[in-house]
Design a protein around this motif. Structure first.
Motif, PDB file in Angstrom:
ATOM      1  N   ALA A 143      -9.466   7.768  -7.913  1.00 16.95           N
ATOM      2  CA  ALA A 143      -8.844   7.892  -9.231  1.00 16.95           C
ATOM      3  C   ALA A 143      -9.632   8.814 -10.157  1.00 16.95           C
ATOM      4  O   ALA A 143      -9.047   9.594 -10.917  1.00 16.95           O
ATOM      5  N   ALA A 144     -10.956   8.737 -10.097  1.00 11.00           N
ATOM      6  CA  ALA A 144     -11.775   9.573 -10.978  1.00 11.00           C
ATOM      7  C   ALA A 144     -11.640  11.057 -10.641  1.00 11.00           C
ATOM      8  O   ALA A 144     -11.785  11.920 -11.511  1.00 11.00           O
ATOM      9  N   ASP A 145     -11.353  11.354  -9.372  1.00 13.25           N
ATOM     10  CA  ASP A 145     -11.199  12.748  -8.937  1.00 13.25           C
ATOM     11  C   ASP A 145      -9.748  13.209  -8.958  1.00 13.25           C
ATOM     12  O   ASP A 145      -9.454  14.363  -8.614  1.00 13.25           O
ATOM     13  N   LEU A 146      -8.831  12.297  -9.312  1.00 13.25           N
ATOM     14  CA  LEU A 146      -7.400  12.606  -9.352  1.00 13.25           C
ATOM     15  C   LEU A 146      -6.886  13.086  -7.991  1.00 13.25           C
ATOM     16  O   LEU A 146      -6.153  14.072  -7.881  1.00 13.25           O
ATOM     17  N   THR A 147      -7.253  12.362  -6.935  1.00 16.43           N
ATOM     18  CA  THR A 147      -6.725  12.656  -5.602  1.00 16.43           C
ATOM     19  C   THR A 147      -6.347  11.352  -4.909  1.00 16.43           C
ATOM     20  O   THR A 147      -6.904  10.288  -5.202  1.00 16.43           O
ATOM     21  N   VAL A 148      -5.409  11.451  -3.978  1.00 17.30           N
ATOM     22  CA  VAL A 148      -4.999  10.295  -3.195  1.00 17.30           C
ATOM     23  C   VAL A 148      -4.653  10.763  -1.788  1.00 17.30           C
ATOM     24  O   VAL A 148      -4.056  11.827  -1.607  1.00 17.30           O
ATOM     25  N   THR A 149      -5.064   9.973  -0.785  1.00 14.53           N
ATOM     26  CA  THR A 149      -4.758  10.269   0.610  1.00 14.53           C
ATOM     27  C   THR A 149      -3.985   9.099   1.202  1.00 14.53           C
ATOM     28  O   THR A 149      -4.412   7.943   1.070  1.00 14.53           O
ATOM     29  N   LEU A 180       7.675   7.674  -1.459  1.00 10.64           N
ATOM     30  CA  LEU A 180       7.286   8.169  -2.780  1.00 10.64           C
ATOM     31  C   LEU A 180       7.229   7.020  -3.781  1.00 10.64           C
ATOM     32  O   LEU A 180       6.317   6.956  -4.612  1.00 10.64           O
ATOM     33  N   GLY A 181       8.180   6.099  -3.710  1.00  9.46           N
ATOM     34  CA  GLY A 181       8.185   4.956  -4.622  1.00  9.46           C
ATOM     35  C   GLY A 181       6.951   4.087  -4.464  1.00  9.46           C
ATOM     36  O   GLY A 181       6.371   3.623  -5.455  1.00  9.46           O
ATOM     37  N   GLN A 182       6.531   3.846  -3.215  1.00 13.20           N
ATOM     38  CA  GLN A 182       5.326   3.052  -2.975  1.00 13.20           C
ATOM     39  C   GLN A 182       4.099   3.731  -3.577  1.00 13.20           C
ATOM     40  O   GLN A 182       3.255   3.073  -4.201  1.00 13.20           O
ATOM     41  N   LEU A 183       4.000   5.034  -3.391  1.00 16.81           N
ATOM     42  CA  LEU A 183       2.848   5.756  -3.925  1.00 16.81           C
ATOM     43  C   LEU A 183       2.839   5.724  -5.446  1.00 16.81           C
ATOM     44  O   LEU A 183       1.781   5.516  -6.067  1.00 16.81           O
ATOM     45  N   GLN A 184       3.993   5.907  -6.075  1.00 15.84           N
ATOM     46  CA  GLN A 184       4.041   5.895  -7.539  1.00 15.84           C
ATOM     47  C   GLN A 184       3.599   4.540  -8.088  1.00 15.84           C
ATOM     48  O   GLN A 184       2.916   4.466  -9.122  1.00 15.84           O
ATOM     49  N   THR A 185       3.959   3.462  -7.407  1.00 14.65           N
ATOM     50  CA  THR A 185       3.546   2.126  -7.846  1.00 14.65           C
ATOM     51  C   THR A 185       2.029   1.977  -7.776  1.00 14.65           C
ATOM     52  O   THR A 185       1.397   1.424  -8.689  1.00 14.65           O
TER      53      THR A 185
END
Length: 425
Positions: A93-99, A106-111
């Motif tokens: 979260a601090a680096d603004l990245t997600v793997t 897409l809905g799962q990731l947005q949650t």
């Protein structure tokens, strides 16, 4: 190789219940191939190695919700789904990245991202129920591309399976990564023809504090004047679309040409920018009104083909040529739902029920190509797809694309016939 008992667990006894009727019909047309759903990435690689050893022709899939989109593919031996590979690998979260694994929707990731006040600024017409791997593979985009770009612009890392079941990767888990080849842009929009995506790394963004949407409606000439003024202004909308009268009517607005603008920022900025738009619209004799935020989801739903006879078109042209295109649409396709991203010239057309004629599509394609653009038919009936090249002129790059295809898939076993005509020659 995986044991026979393990293989039996990975192969579905029948077509999954969640598949739409359009996808079921497409599987029947492809010869009713087996549906394989390995439970994790290790199993996915083992299955791809088995497929290579057996010479299977494969259709890569996510949740299989839109298997009928794209070209009229050739019969295949197996559909390999990544739906079960849907885990979060790392959210820095601090680096603004997600793997994540490619089967995550897409809905799962947005949650997940919303828990830390972040999001992926991406709103494709395919909706939040689609897997991220499928969205990357098909090159989908939405209205938020006006501010943030398309999905490939914040895809910073990718891991995929080659035709032989071996892993390959590009990019990484940090934003400023220049190591290796830019495999992300190569796999984006390749329709599964170069590999099976396993993992994806995205750059994320902070969620705006406030949202606001305003619709301006009136005659075509006044709408185009407003569009020109807004493009040259200092306003910073996150989405900026032109809608045809038929598309506006789907949103329960008046059946008129419409500018639909969305702002996302601090509340004071959103309010001030909406007031500026309203003032400019009023001066041009246009009606302006604020619209509830769910309108964007409704807009995406209205462009989702609802039956096998529905036709979905993706196009683009020089923004300076939009006036001529809108006049053409008004003349030959008044019943089509039209949506154009006003600054880029990219857009969508859908005929929800009545199928357009081949002559209409070719006329629109010629118009786009003269304006240095393209027109592709993504979803349509089998009979319509059989009457024309759905992708259109590929430009000067077909020879290069063929060479890449031979390197990545020398036996043309991945998504055969699904992408560009002539790619596998």
């Amino acid at each position: 190789m995986p044991a026979a008992a393990t293989l039996a667990d990975w192969k579905a006894a029948s077509v999954p219940d969640f598949l739409a009727e359009r996808s079921r019909q497409e599987l029947a047309r492809l010869g009713n191939p087996g549906w394989w759903g390995p439970p994790d990435l290790e199993a996915l690689a083992e299955l791809m190695q088995l497929a290579a050893a057996e010479g299977w022709r494969i259709l890569p899939a996510g949740r299989g919700t839109r298997l009928d989109w794209g070209g009229l593919g050739h019969p295949v031996d197996a559909v390999i789904s990544t739906a079960a590979c849907d885990r979060l690998i790392e959210h820095a979260a601090a680096d603004l990245t997600v793997t994540v694994e490619a089967g995550m929707t897409l809905g799962q990731l947005q949650t997940i991202l919303a828990e830390t006040g972040q999001w992926l600024p991406f709103d494709p017409i395919a909706g939040e129920s689609s897997s991220l791997g499928a969205l990357v593979s098909t090159g989908m985009s939405g209205s938020l591309r006006h501010r943030y770009g398309s999905l490939r612009d914040f895809l910073i890392g990718i891991t995929f399976l080659r035709h032989d079941g071996q892993w390959a990767k590009g990019g990484g888990r940090v934003v400023k990564n220049v190591a290796g080849y830019d495999m992300m842009k190569l796999l984006h929009g390749a329709w599964g023809s170069l590999g099976l995506i396993g993992k994806l790394t995205f750059r994320t963004y902070p969620l705006p504090n406030a949202w606001g949407t305003i619709a301006c409606q009136g005659d075509r000439e006044a709408i185009l004047q407003l569009r020109s003024q807004l493009v040259r202004s200092d306003l910073t909308p996150v989405a900026f679309d032109l809608l045809s009268p038929a598309a506006a009517a789907e949103l329960e607005l008046r059946s008129q040409w419409t500018v639909l603008l969305r702002f996302g920022s601090v509340a004071a900025s959103v309010q001030e920018q909406q007031q500026v738009v309203e003032l400019q619209a009023t001066r041009l004799g246009l009606a302006a009104m604020t619209v509830a935020e769910p309108v964007w989801g409704q807009l995406n739903q209205s462009f989702e083909p609802r039956s096998r006879s529905a036709t979905l078109i993706k196009f683009a042209l020089l923004p300076s040529q939009l006036p001529c295109l809108l006049a053409e649409l008004e003349a030959i396709a008044p019943t089509a739902l039209g949506r154009v991203h006003a600054a880029s010239g990219a857009g969508w057309l859908v005929w929800p029920e009545a199928e357009p004629t081949v002559e209409t599509l070719l006329r629109l394609r010629r118009h786009c190509e003269v304006a240095e653009g393209f027109l592709s038919v993504l979803a349509a009936s089998v009979s319509l797809k059989q009457q024309l090249d759905i992708w259109g002129y590929p430009g000067q790059g077909l020879a290069v694309m063929r060479a890449i295809k031979r390197q990545f898939d020398p036996q043309s076993r991945l998504a055969p016939g699904r992408f560009l005509a002539g790619l596998e020659e």
